[in-house]
Design a protein around this motif. Structure first.
Motif, PDB file in Angstrom:
ATOM      1  N   GLY A   1       0.793  -1.221   0.000  1.00 13.21           N
ATOM      2  CA  GLY A   1       0.000   0.000   0.000  1.00 13.21           C
ATOM      3  C   GLY A   1       0.825   1.270   0.000  1.00 13.21           C
ATOM      4  O   GLY A   1       0.260   2.365  -0.099  1.00 13.21           O
ATOM      5  N   TYR A   2       2.125   1.150   0.114  1.00 10.17           N
ATOM      6  CA  TYR A   2       2.981   2.331   0.204  1.00 10.17           C
ATOM      7  C   TYR A   2       4.130   2.250  -0.804  1.00 10.17           C
ATOM      8  O   TYR A   2       4.718   1.177  -1.004  1.00 10.17           O
ATOM      9  CB  TYR A   2       3.577   2.468   1.610  1.00 10.17           C
ATOM     10  N   ASN A   3       4.421   3.374  -1.425  1.00  3.14           N
ATOM     11  CA  ASN A   3       5.565   3.455  -2.314  1.00  3.14           C
ATOM     12  C   ASN A   3       6.830   3.638  -1.483  1.00  3.14           C
ATOM     13  O   ASN A   3       6.871   4.492  -0.590  1.00  3.14           O
ATOM     14  CB  ASN A   3       5.424   4.631  -3.278  1.00  3.14           C
TER      15      ASN A   3
ATOM     16  N   ASP B   1       6.248   9.003  -2.226  1.00  4.24           N
ATOM     17  CA  ASP B   1       5.512  10.106  -2.857  1.00  4.24           C
ATOM     18  C   ASP B   1       5.297  11.268  -1.896  1.00  4.24           C
ATOM     19  O   ASP B   1       5.015  12.384  -2.327  1.00  4.24           O
ATOM     20  CB  ASP B   1       4.164   9.600  -3.371  1.00  4.24           C
ATOM     21  N   ASP B   2       5.401  11.034  -0.602  1.00  7.88           N
ATOM     22  CA  ASP B   2       5.266  12.087   0.419  1.00  7.88           C
ATOM     23  C   ASP B   2       6.143  11.696   1.600  1.00  7.88           C
ATOM     24  O   ASP B   2       5.642  11.242   2.634  1.00  7.88           O
ATOM     25  CB  ASP B   2       3.806  12.232   0.846  1.00  7.88           C
ATOM     26  N   PRO B   3       7.449  11.850   1.490  1.00 11.45           N
ATOM     27  CA  PRO B   3       8.394  11.296   2.475  1.00 11.45           C
ATOM     28  C   PRO B   3       8.119  11.755   3.901  1.00 11.45           C
ATOM     29  O   PRO B   3       8.031  12.953   4.187  1.00 11.45           O
ATOM     30  CB  PRO B   3       9.746  11.812   1.988  1.00 11.45           C
TER      31      PRO B   3
ATOM     32  N   PRO C   1      -1.345   7.533  -2.509  1.00 10.20           N
ATOM     33  CA  PRO C   1      -2.502   7.726  -3.394  1.00 10.20           C
ATOM     34  C   PRO C   1      -2.149   7.612  -4.868  1.00 10.20           C
ATOM     35  O   PRO C   1      -3.039   7.636  -5.730  1.00 10.20           O
ATOM     36  CB  PRO C   1      -2.951   9.147  -3.055  1.00 10.20           C
ATOM     37  N   VAL C   2      -0.856   7.504  -5.172  1.00 14.33           N
ATOM     38  CA  VAL C   2      -0.415   7.446  -6.572  1.00 14.33           C
ATOM     39  C   VAL C   2       0.393   6.178  -6.782  1.00 14.33           C
ATOM     40  O   VAL C   2       0.955   5.615  -5.838  1.00 14.33           O
ATOM     41  CB  VAL C   2       0.442   8.682  -6.931  1.00 14.33           C
ATOM     42  N   PRO C   3       0.477   5.696  -8.041  1.00 15.56           N
ATOM     43  CA  PRO C   3       1.248   4.471  -8.307  1.00 15.56           C
ATOM     44  C   PRO C   3       2.742   4.700  -8.088  1.00 15.56           C
ATOM     45  O   PRO C   3       3.225   5.829  -8.028  1.00 15.56           O
ATOM     46  CB  PRO C   3       0.948   4.175  -9.783  1.00 15.56           C
ATOM     47  N   LEU C   4       3.462   3.602  -7.981  1.00 17.43           N
ATOM     48  CA  LEU C   4       4.917   3.638  -7.880  1.00 17.43           C
ATOM     49  C   LEU C   4       5.489   4.288  -9.127  1.00 17.43           C
ATOM     50  O   LEU C   4       5.034   4.028 -10.246  1.00 17.43           O
ATOM     51  CB  LEU C   4       5.443   2.206  -7.753  1.00 17.43           C
ATOM     52  N   VAL C   5       6.479   5.165  -8.949  1.00 16.73           N
ATOM     53  CA  VAL C   5       7.153   5.770 -10.097  1.00 16.73           C
ATOM     54  C   VAL C   5       8.072   4.732 -10.720  1.00 16.73           C
ATOM     55  O   VAL C   5       8.891   4.118 -10.041  1.00 16.73           O
ATOM     56  CB  VAL C   5       7.961   7.012  -9.681  1.00 16.73           C
TER      57      VAL C   5
END
Length: 634
Positions: free
Chosen positions: A523-525, A556-558, A600-604
């Protein structure tokens, strides 16, 4: 016949006869001398009396009082050590030693509820104290009595609680006296022991903090003892109407840490498990709040019991005291410097082979043989190929790359408030040999601590800005005043765009086929990098290995940056197997505990090879920065 009627006068003793040969005034002179001597004596005695009763009266009175006084120490309370949420990590609790003055105990009279005398002296005292002290009654009576030679201070029991002392004191037994002291307690046992430290005596006999926060903050934690002076009789009993002088103790300040005890426990547990499973010598780890430099947890394996430090275990913190070569985790600085200098981007392509000989004649090899292919910068990081990395590093002059390494914090302390921190090992670039200029690119030929590795990672996560680490949040004075920790101004290391691109390519670490798959968190990048370096084994070889992992969550939001070091695991000892799982286990707990929402966004994702890059570009699958528009399966 002679006339015998004349009567003879008796002859006076010589000292009554008047000496007609002396002058008549001699007696008067002698009396005068006697009177003068008498007067002088009276004057001297008067002066002596004035001296004793007026001039030195206070001094003599004080001396006399001192002879019949006893002074007790009122221990100052050592300040508490608290976690970030106010949980107590270290506290001083009131304790008592109990002694007897054998000269006084015989005057004890025990009465029942209606006042009837039921016992006297040592036997009666032993009868009531035996159950409390846990000493055989007959033996205790002998100690209380003392035999022919009685002493004024004999210990009965040591280290009892205030409740036990109050129970003992309730019987009012003459001669039963307390000795108060403070005992340091650590409610969480070994959790965070390398942070907290312990109390003890130094080489000069001074008692105080000997490691960790107990040592570094000893001046704040330590209070000033007070005293209580009372007058006593010859038997040692306190004179109720005598002079009493009390000087209150000044308690120490409390220290509030940035550490969260729940996160500390979770990191300790994850690290211990990995070290045990891998058969490693030791491990260390640090978790840092991104943007503030606050240390949320700092762990060391094989630590000690702070209440009994002599029972075994390392009393220092390897996380800040033991520099190691980071291996490929150190490549992050090389990637960042080349991107920040505008020499490469995430999709720049370089040829990679298992072996590469550079223009200066140095040959560099990858850890394992592989097919030659053209990889992007993102792919080189994902596969951790040294041969590709040195080509990237070669785009930046040694002097400039060295300046980046310094800016990231190498060769200097992090600012953390713990004793004996190592600045690591970083030789000036002018001393690098032909090989060192390449090995420094991929995390060898220098050494850093776990804390420095964490700080480096947190710098990338913080948009390229380095902040000093700190583990002390504030000092809380006895009157409640709070003095917050003030850290130095942050330092920009790389541009924000560089840091953002680094976080993007570092997200490849948890993809299938990459080295940090075990660091993934559902659930987390996650952005990170594994590392493995060879270390001296003490016999001239390099059989020891150190596995490392440096990661950020969410990418995505460290919010949290974590560094893990596992030293000399059995087998290959790769960081992917020894250190990355610690990040995965701890990170999964930390995001839940801190309430960090899922990504909330996919893995880069970036194309890893030149072929992938061309195919994605032809298919319109790439965004402006060269990453895939949508998630792909590799």
């Amino acid at each position: 016949m002679a006339d015998v009627s004349t009567t003879s006068r008796p002859r006076l003793p010589s000292f009554f006869r008047r000496d007609r040969t002396r002058p008549s005034g001699s007696l008067t002179s002698r009396l005068r001398v006697i009177v003068i001597l008498f007067a002088v004596s009276i004057a001297l005695l008067g002066l002596r009396l004035i001296d004793l009763q007026v001039v030195r009266a206070d001094t003599l009175s004080e001396t006399a009082i001192q002879f019949r006084s006893r002074t007790y120490t009122i221990p100052a309370e050592r300040g508490q050590i608290l976690d970030a949420n106010g949980n107590v990590l270290a506290v001083s609790r009131e304790r008592y030693n109990v002694a007897v003055n054998q000269n006084l105990v015989e005057s004890y009279v025990r009465r029942d509820e209606d006042g009837t005398i039921v016992g006297r002296g040592a036997p009666a005292a032993a009868n009531v104290l035996s159950p409390i002290l846990g000493i055989d009654e007959a033996r205790l009576a002998g100690i209380l009595h003392g035999g022919e030679t009685k002493r004024s201070w004999v210990y009965l029991v040591k280290d009892v609680s205030p409740e036990v002392w109050r129970q003992i004191n309730s019987y009012g037994i003459p001669g039963i006296e307390p000795e108060q002291f403070m005992r340091r307690e650590y409610p969480n046992g070994r959790v965070g022991a390398s942070i907290l430290g312990f109390l003890g005596e130094d080489g000069e006999g001074e008692h105080g903090g000997q490691a960790g926060i107990e040592r570094s903050m000893d001046e704040h934690l330590t209070g000033v003892d007070g005293s209580l002076t009372v007058e006593i009789s010859r038997s040692g009993a306190v004179i109720p109407t005598g002079r009493t002088i009390e000087k209150p103790a000044e308690h120490g300040a409390s220290v509030s840490l940035t550490v969260d005890v729940d996160l500390q426990f979770a990191l300790d547990e994850a690290l211990e498990r990995s070290v045990a499973e891998q058969g490693a010598e030791w491990g260390s780890a640090i978790a840092i709040e991104v943007g503030t430099g606050r240390v949320l947890a700092l762990s060391d394996t094989h630590t000690f019991d702070p209440e009994n430090p002599g029972s075994g275990g390392s009393v220092g913190s390897r996380a800040i005291q033991s520099p190691v070569e980071p291996g490929s985790s150190g490549k992050l600085m090389t990637f960042a410097s080349a991107i920040d200098q505008g020499q490469v981007s995430a999709t720049s392509v370089f040829p990679t082979a298992s072996t590469l000989t550079m223009p200066n004649g140095e040959t560099i090899r990858d850890n394992e043989p592989h097919a030659a292919e053209n990889l992007t910068v993102a792919g080189i990081l994902a596969k951790s190929y040294n041969t590709g990395l040195i080509q990237i590093g070669d785009t930046v002059p040694d002097e400039v790359r060295f300046e980046y390494m310094q800016a990231f914090g190498l060769g200097q302390r992090t600012g953390i408030e713990l004793p004996a921190e190592s600045p690591g090992i970083l030789a000036d670039y002018t001393t690098w040999g032909p090989r060192e200029r390449y090995t420094t690119m991929f995390g060898q030929a220098y050494a850093l601590t776990t804390a420095q590795l964490g700080q480096m990672t947190a710098t990338i996560a913080n948009g390229g800005v380095r902040t000093d680490l700190h583990i002390v949040d504030s000092i809380i004075l006895p009157d409640g005043t709070v003095e917050p920790t003030i850290v130095d101004e942050p330092v920009r290391v790389v541009e924000e765009e560089t840091a953002q691109e680094m976080l993007g390519i570092m997200q490849a670490v948890t993809e299938n086929g990459s080295t940090g798959y075990y660091a993934r968190i559902d659930g987390y990048n996650v952005a990170g990098k594994t590392g493995t370096a060879q270390m001296p084994d003490g016999s001239g070889g390099l059989s020891h290995r150190v596995g490392t992992f440096a990661g950020v969550v969410p990418a995505d939001d460290p919010q949290i940056a974590v560094a893990v070091v596992v030293y000399n695991g059995q087998g290959p000892g790769y960081g992917s197997e020894t250190a990355a799982p610690v990040f995965g286990e701890f990170g999964a707990f930390a995001v839940r505990h801190l309430g960090i929402p899922p990504s909330p966004v996919p893995l880069v994702q970036y194309p890893w090879s030149e072929i992938e890059l061309q195919q994605a570009a032809a298919g319109g699958l790439l965004s402006e920065n060269g990453s895939y528009r949508e998630s792909v399966d590799r």
